[in-house]
Design an enzyme around this catalytic site. Structure first.
Site, mmCIF file in Angstrom:
data_model
loop_
_atom_site.group_PDB
_atom_site.id
_atom_site.type_symbol
_atom_site.label_atom_id
_atom_site.label_comp_id
_atom_site.label_asym_id
_atom_site.label_seq_id
_atom_site.Cartn_x
_atom_site.Cartn_y
_atom_site.Cartn_z
ATOM 1 N N LYS A 1 11.771 7.950 12.659
ATOM 2 C CA LYS A 1 13.009 8.062 11.748
ATOM 3 C C LYS A 1 14.245 8.702 12.936
ATOM 4 C CE LYS A 1 11.822 6.566 7.986
ATOM 5 N NZ LYS A 1 12.385 5.068 7.521
ATOM 6 N N TYR B 1 3.483 13.230 8.851
ATOM 7 C CA TYR B 1 4.298 12.267 8.779
ATOM 8 C C TYR B 1 4.369 11.492 10.185
ATOM 9 C CZ TYR B 1 8.653 9.661 7.312
ATOM 10 O OH TYR B 1 9.558 8.671 6.853
HETATM 11 P P1 NAD Z 1 8.475 0.392 -0.019
HETATM 12 O O1 NAD Z 1 7.065 0.222 0.031
HETATM 13 O O2 NAD Z 1 8.990 -0.021 -1.639
HETATM 14 O O3 NAD Z 1 9.294 -0.111 0.846
HETATM 15 C C1 NAD Z 1 8.997 -0.442 2.255
HETATM 16 C C2 NAD Z 1 9.503 -1.953 2.327
HETATM 17 O O4 NAD Z 1 9.283 -2.430 3.896
HETATM 18 C C3 NAD Z 1 8.842 -2.883 1.726
HETATM 19 O O5 NAD Z 1 9.337 -3.603 0.966
HETATM 20 C C4 NAD Z 1 8.144 -3.593 2.802
HETATM 21 O O6 NAD Z 1 7.543 -5.022 2.484
HETATM 22 C C5 NAD Z 1 8.824 -3.549 4.014
HETATM 23 N N1 NAD Z 1 8.243 -4.031 5.151
HETATM 24 C C6 NAD Z 1 7.503 -3.642 5.894
HETATM 25 N N2 NAD Z 1 7.015 -4.554 6.924
HETATM 26 C C7 NAD Z 1 8.001 -5.112 6.975
HETATM 27 C C8 NAD Z 1 8.295 -6.207 7.761
HETATM 28 N N3 NAD Z 1 7.445 -6.706 9.017
HETATM 29 N N4 NAD Z 1 9.139 -7.117 7.492
HETATM 30 C C9 NAD Z 1 10.143 -7.016 6.504
HETATM 31 N N5 NAD Z 1 9.752 -5.781 5.695
HETATM 32 C C10 NAD Z 1 8.687 -5.021 5.794
HETATM 33 O O7 NAD Z 1 8.857 1.938 -0.073
HETATM 34 P P2 NAD Z 1 10.120 2.963 0.107
HETATM 35 O O8 NAD Z 1 9.787 4.474 0.092
HETATM 36 O O9 NAD Z 1 11.127 2.377 -0.840
HETATM 37 O O10 NAD Z 1 10.709 2.555 1.648
HETATM 38 C C11 NAD Z 1 12.006 2.185 1.912
HETATM 39 C C12 NAD Z 1 12.544 2.886 3.036
HETATM 40 O O11 NAD Z 1 13.030 4.128 2.381
HETATM 41 C C13 NAD Z 1 11.613 3.216 4.152
HETATM 42 O O12 NAD Z 1 12.665 3.135 5.390
HETATM 43 C C14 NAD Z 1 11.087 4.526 4.024
HETATM 44 O O13 NAD Z 1 10.778 5.190 5.042
HETATM 45 C C15 NAD Z 1 12.424 5.252 3.410
HETATM 46 N N6 NAD Z 1 12.114 6.507 2.794
HETATM 47 C C16 NAD Z 1 11.073 6.772 1.882
HETATM 48 C C17 NAD Z 1 10.913 7.879 1.147
HETATM 49 C C18 NAD Z 1 10.019 8.091 0.114
HETATM 50 O O14 NAD Z 1 9.698 9.398 -0.015
HETATM 51 N N7 NAD Z 1 9.562 7.197 -0.538
HETATM 52 C C19 NAD Z 1 12.061 9.138 1.792
HETATM 53 C C20 NAD Z 1 12.919 8.793 2.820
HETATM 54 C C21 NAD Z 1 12.858 7.664 3.174
#
Ligand code: NAD
Length: 266
Positions: free
Chosen positions: A162, A155
């Site tokens: 984070k 990670y």
């Molecule tokens: P996702 O890929 O669906 O979402 C990530 C989003 O970030 C995308 O919509 C992407 O377009 C956007 N993004 C990236 N660069 C960008 C920019 N320059 N301007 C605007 N938007 C931008 O994946 P997700 O897992 O739904 O991620 C959403 C959040 O949840 C993130 O912060 C991720 O770290 C967090 N998260 C994810 C998990 C997991 O296991 N999937 C667990 C905990 C936290």
């Protein structure tokens, strides 16, 4: 009556129907919120627009969070369409795939900067830019992960980002508290999304998660969406600066012994 009736909610970070932002958007819609959706890049438009239609969302705007002019234009368009805002969801993160597979000490300068800018500074920038639009009682929330406080192999720089995101949550909560604007984060267990696919070893982590979590279950975007409703609603009216774990209890575990015995395998 829904918990978010009469609330205007903006969701940043919808990429597709696997996105955590989609779980949140659907839950907000169910609870009666008036929703706006922001996405990054033309490539996503054809995926995002049909999803927006499903939740009667008329405000769908592109915004690359690395561009101040995009953020300013988005604020202007939101002001025109909604007037005031009650909820802002930041569900955005990015780190180069190469940073999430090699050892952490090999993180590049550019890779570090990019991860911090897109995954952390964007929360600060959005909070600042939307400040004039927030109603008293407004709720800002972002998505974080346990790799901020403990080492999750691969990670890497995202874990550092984070940690900074969670710290930013507290500083923003302090600054915006007098204006009755709340800032919190949801720490979700691993979910199969586009962003997660970039993390080395994610499949293994996902597979073993349920074995280790007290509730023996992975979490879904619906679970995160329901908790986001709580943080967005007046039910959480005096909760700010917090990290809410939505992870089947995974984070409370210190030692991973006894799981097999409990399943009768040991
Ligand atoms: P996702 O890929 O669906 O979402 C990530 C989003 O970030 C995308 O919509 C992407 O377009 C956007 N993004 C990236 N660069 C960008 C920019 N320059 N301007 C605007 N938007 C931008 O994946 P997700 O897992 O739904 O991620 C959403 C959040 O949840 C993130 O912060 C991720 O770290 C967090 N998260 C994810 C998990 C997991 O296991 N999937 C667990 C905990 C936290």
């Amino acid at each position: 009556m829904g918990l978010l009736e009469k609330k205007n909610a903006l969701v940043f970070g919808l990429a597709n129907d696997k996105s955590i932002a989609w779980g949140i958007t659907q839950a907000f819609h169910r609870e009666g919120a008036n929703i706006g959706i922001s996405y990054a890049g033309e490539m996503l438009e054809r995926r995002v627009k049909p999803l927006a239609e499903q939740v009667d969302c008329k405000w769908v705007e592109e915004c690359d969070i690395t561009k101040d002019e995009d953020i300013a234009a988005t604020v202007e368009k939101a002001a025109k369409h909604f007037g005031k805002i009650d909820v802002l969801v930041h569900s955005i993160a990015y780190a180069g795939r190469e940073e999430l597979s090699k050892p952490f000490y090999e993180t590049s300068r550019d890779g570090f900067k990019t991860a911090m800018e897109i995954s952390v500074f964007s929360l600060v920038a959005l909070s600042n830019a939307f400040l004039p639009l927030f109603n008293p009682g407004a709720s800002i929330m972002s998505m974080t992960y346990y790799g901020s406080v403990k080492v999750a192999p691969h990670y890497n720089v995202m874990g550092v980002a984070k940690a900074a995101l969670e710290s930013s949550t507290r500083y923003l909560a302090h600054d915006l508290g007098p204006q009755k604007i709340r800032v919190n984060a949801i720490s979700a267990g691993p979910i199969r999304t586009l962003a997660a696919a970039g993390v080395g070893g994610f499949r293994d982590m996902y597979k073993h998660f349920a074995d280790m979590a007290p509730m023996r279950e992975n979490v879904t975007i619906e679970d995160v969406g329901n908790s986001a409703v709580f943080l967005a609603s007046d039910l959480s009216s005096h909760i700010t600066g917090e990290v809410l774990y939505v992870d089947s209890g995974f984070n409370i575990m210190g030692v991973q012994l006894g799981m097999k015995e409990e399943k009768g395998e040991g």
